[in-house]
Design a protein around this motif. Sequence first.
Motif, short mmCIF file in Angstrom:
data_model
loop_
_atom_site.label_atom_id
_atom_site.label_comp_id
_atom_site.label_asym_id
_atom_site.label_seq_id
_atom_site.Cartn_x
_atom_site.Cartn_y
_atom_site.Cartn_z
N MET A 1 33.51 -26.16 -31.88
CA MET A 1 32.68 -27.32 -31.57
C MET A 1 33.40 -28.56 -32.11
N TYR A 2 33.31 -29.59 -31.33
CA TYR A 2 33.97 -30.82 -31.74
C TYR A 2 33.29 -31.98 -31.02
N SER A 3 33.57 -33.14 -31.51
CA SER A 3 33.01 -34.35 -30.92
C SER A 3 33.99 -34.88 -29.88
N TYR A 4 33.41 -35.43 -28.80
CA TYR A 4 34.27 -35.95 -27.73
C TYR A 4 35.02 -37.20 -28.17
N ALA A 5 34.61 -37.78 -29.31
CA ALA A 5 35.34 -38.96 -29.79
C ALA A 5 36.60 -38.59 -30.55
N THR A 6 36.82 -37.27 -30.77
CA THR A 6 38.00 -36.83 -31.50
C THR A 6 39.24 -36.93 -30.60
N CYS A 7 40.35 -37.40 -31.17
CA CYS A 7 41.60 -37.56 -30.42
C CYS A 7 42.54 -36.41 -30.77
N GLY A 24 31.30 -32.48 -39.87
CA GLY A 24 30.91 -31.26 -39.19
C GLY A 24 32.00 -30.21 -39.28
N ARG A 25 31.86 -29.15 -38.46
CA ARG A 25 32.80 -28.03 -38.47
C ARG A 25 33.46 -27.92 -37.09
N TYR A 26 34.79 -27.76 -37.10
CA TYR A 26 35.58 -27.68 -35.87
C TYR A 26 36.28 -26.33 -35.80
N MET A 27 36.30 -25.77 -34.59
CA MET A 27 37.00 -24.50 -34.33
C MET A 27 38.11 -24.78 -33.30
N PHE A 28 39.36 -24.42 -33.63
CA PHE A 28 40.51 -24.61 -32.74
C PHE A 28 41.16 -23.28 -32.46
N GLN A 29 41.59 -23.07 -31.19
CA GLN A 29 42.26 -21.83 -30.79
C GLN A 29 43.71 -22.14 -30.41
N THR A 43 42.48 -18.37 -34.10
CA THR A 43 41.58 -19.52 -34.28
C THR A 43 41.69 -20.04 -35.70
N VAL A 44 41.33 -21.29 -35.84
CA VAL A 44 41.33 -21.96 -37.12
C VAL A 44 40.07 -22.83 -37.20
N SER A 45 39.44 -22.89 -38.39
CA SER A 45 38.22 -23.68 -38.59
C SER A 45 38.52 -24.85 -39.48
#
Length: 497
Positions: A1-7, A24-29, A43-45
């Motif tokens: 999950m992430y915000s659309y304002a993130t670059c 908040g918390r972000y998950m990246f694959q 994945t990384v949090s």
Amino acid sequence: MYSYATCFQDVRSPFLQLSDLQEGRYMFQLTVTDSRDQQDSDTVSVTVLPANKAPVAITEPDRQLLLPLNSITLNGSDSTDDQAIISYQWDLIRYHGPPGLKIKDANKAVAIATGLRSGNYKFRLTVTDQQGETDSAVLTLTIKEAKSLPLVAHASGSHTLTLPNNSLVLRGSVSNSGTANVSFLWVRDEQSPAAGDVLYGSDHEAFLYLANLVEGTYLFQLRVTDIQGRSSMATATVEVRPDPREREEVELELQVGVAQVSQQQKETVVRQLAALLHVLDSDIALKGLHGQSDISTVFRFSVQGPDGTFPGPKLARLLRNQLLREKSDFLLFKVLRVDTVMCLLLCSGRGQCDPITKSCSCDPLWMENPIRRLLDDGESNCDWCVLYVTISCFVTIIFLLSISWICVCCCKRGRRTKVRKKTKYTILDNMDEQERMELQPKYNIKHRSTEHNSSLMMSESELDIEQDNLFNYGKARNRANGAVRNGDTLSLCPVEG
């Protein structure tokens, strides 16, 4: 999950650059592919914490002390932080006066400052959180020389007890004594009830322990004295009110020592009372058990009936009639007495009920009716007027004396009356001279009937009567003239009929 304002930058390179992240918390694959089109993923949090808030240091309000008190507790435990405070530090930042101050546990939330002298102190508390943020607060302390203030004793005011609660602790204290030792003395007022015990010798302590108080108002005076001779006094009032349920309780005295009554025997007596009164065992509320003497024990209880609790006088009268007269051997032990706990006798409206003896103390000119006490309901009373009883007794005595006098007179009259003998008559004209002389009375007594009849007839009974009269006459003369001496001549005269 992430915000659309993130670059995102360099998403196809081994290093991903992120910017404008929000809390908040972000998950990246991450996906990698080799030259043969074989792939693998991982994945990384990433958690973005909110911005750190600095801690808030909080101390107590500014204080003022009077010597000889020379120490104080510095409390900073109310300080707060959004996460946690990791360190505390107390420092003296300002003081004008002689040295000697020491701060114990200066690196803790609660510290103790000792060696205080007259003057103004400023203490600074510094707190630090996990992020290194800090905050400070200042406590101002003013120390003044103590004035010669009088002692002030405190005796804990007024108290109210309701029986059966009969124990209390009076807490005494004193103000303006400083660190000097003081002595306490509790004194009971002379008009207070004498009953009531002081426990543990506490009348010389700050706290007075009381027990076995009775109905009434107690006054206790506390006197506090210090080593300088100063003293102060205060008064505590204890009002003991009667038990509102005491009017429904009765006392049953049994002929057995209290030490000899076992738990089983006590339960047996309760069951027997329930059977006698036709109620359940649970309806007998046993309030107490104590020894009246070495050979008697008192059971104190009330009884719950179908229509509510039995009134005390009614219950006592019922048990008295049953246990002292009709069924004296019904209980496990012999019954000696049945009374209400409170003295509730009406005393016929002519006296007062003695709370100790549970009997009536009659007004002047009134007395108890023993017939009612012994033969009727057995209740003490003041039914009889002393004046009426005195008059009745006097009339009765006069009547009995009159009856006795009449009986005595009748007996004396019966003794004087003699039974006459049967009379035998003989004709004297046909007798010879010798027979005539034998029938004539002795001592030449001539019967009065011969004066009128030549043919004299005299009976034996008449002769006997004449001789009796002569004998009685002689005895009377002897009593009048004394005993007849030897040689004296006794003159006999005929006695007229």
